[in-house]
Design a protein around this motif. Structure first.
Motif: not given
Length: 348
Positions: A245-264
């Motif tokens: 969802g973050a990738l489709v929304g255009g997130a940068d790598d820093a935001a994606i990694e924070k969201l990856r930790k959230y999701a795990r």
């Protein structure tokens, strides 16, 4: 390869400590604990306390998302020849459910400033893969369950042969739908979504976790193996739901990694809670057979550390997940905070 970003990552500068803001809500109640949460963002920075976000109604939000997702699922997989295959696929796909995975995908896209219409094909793919996993998981060779979401399992209605093929067809359709139906998103981001989804469902994700789970039945395994099972069998697809969802929304790598930790964290918490509910709830409440893990002598968190310690582990995981959202826009992060609490405190 350095990616080009066309939208805001959704982060802003605050790094101050989080402060809890909690209200009650009828949809969620902690396992064995007093009811709490969800009408306002549950965690806020000190800065956002001054500029309080408007109240967030999680129950209404999830109902609206479910209506949107169910309509899109129905439309994306119309009845056609061979009828029995499509009927079997639709039987499980449209059988209801909380639609947590597509809700996570859409919420992550919105969080980083994306258009949720662009993320709907990806959100549907997450639910399609999840449905495939349930059909296969219920088979006699796997968990051998007769009920799912309060109805007979797919193989009980259509037979094992059609159920297996329906699951196979759903898995293939998930990738096809992302590739064909996603509009207005750079091709390299669509490819990253397909890559994330493939990893989540393959040997390094759901399938690998399922294999270790099967081979661990009637075996004495430790917490490290149990965590591996849960992180791969359950958490991997939840992680993909958020990250894609973050990738489709255009997130940068820093935001994606924070969201990856959230999701795990929410993914592991989801399965810890599932272990608790298996021994504390009834079949009617769960919508599937209760105490199945006990019946096959499967290692679970309550079996290894007890129910109370399991509850504490789930609670800590949810707190850690929410902490990853600090710095994002308070209004946009409210759904993800509420979804984390829902996962940690659900009753079925």
């Amino acid at each position: 390869m350095q990616m080009r970003h066309t939208r805001s990552c959704g982060l802003h500068a605050s790094s101050r400590p989080v402060l809890p803001l909690i209200q009650r809500c009828s949809i969620c109640q902690p396992v064995g604990r007093t009811q709490e949460m969800l009408h306002v963002p549950a965690v806020a920075t000190a800065e956002s306390v001054v500029h309080t976000a408007p109240p967030f109604n999680f129950e209404v939000y999830m109902k609206e998302r479910a209506v949107m997702v169910n309509k899109a699922l129905d439309e994306c997989l119309p009845k056609r020849y061979p009828e029995v295959l499509l009927e079997s696929m639709r039987y499980s796909l449209l059988a209801g459910g909380k639609r947590v995975r597509p809700a996570l995908t859409l919420a992550a896209c919105e969080l980083v400033g994306g258009d949720i219409q662009a993320a709907i094909p990806t959100a549907l793919a997450m639910e399609v893969v999840h449905t495939m996993s349930l059909i296969h998981d219920d088979l006699p060779a796997m968990d051998n369950d007769d009920f799912r979401r309060g109805s007979p399992t797919n193989h009980k209605v259509y037979g094992e042969d059609i159920a297996i093929l329906a699951g196979d067809a759903l898995l293939a359709f998930s990738f096809e739908h992302v590739a064909r139906a996603t509009k207005g998103v750079p091709a390299e981001r669509v490819l990253r979504v397909i890559q994330e989804l493939g990893r989540a469902v393959g040997a390094d994700g759901l399938t690998g976790g399922q294999v270790v789970d099967i081979k661990s039945e009637d075996q004495e395994v430790g917490l490290d193996v149990l965590q591996y099972i849960h992180e791969h069998k359950t958490a991997a697809l939840l992680e993909a739901s958020v990250v894609c969802g973050a990738l489709v929304g255009g997130a940068d790598d820093a935001a994606i990694e924070k969201l990856r930790k959230y999701a795990r964290n929410i993914g592991l918490a989801f399965q810890v809670v599932d272990d608790i509910l298996d021994v504390t709830q009834t079949t009617e409440m769960l919508g599937k057979t209760a105490a199945k893990d006990l019946a096959v002598n499967k290692t679970t968190y309550p079996k290894l550390v007890g129910i109370e310690k399991s509850k504490q582990i789930a609670e800590d995981l949810i707190k850690d997940a929410i902490a990853q959202l600090d710095g994002f826009d308070p209004v946009r992060r409210a759904p993800l905070i509420a979804l984390a609490k829902f996962i940690g405190y659900r009753q079925n």
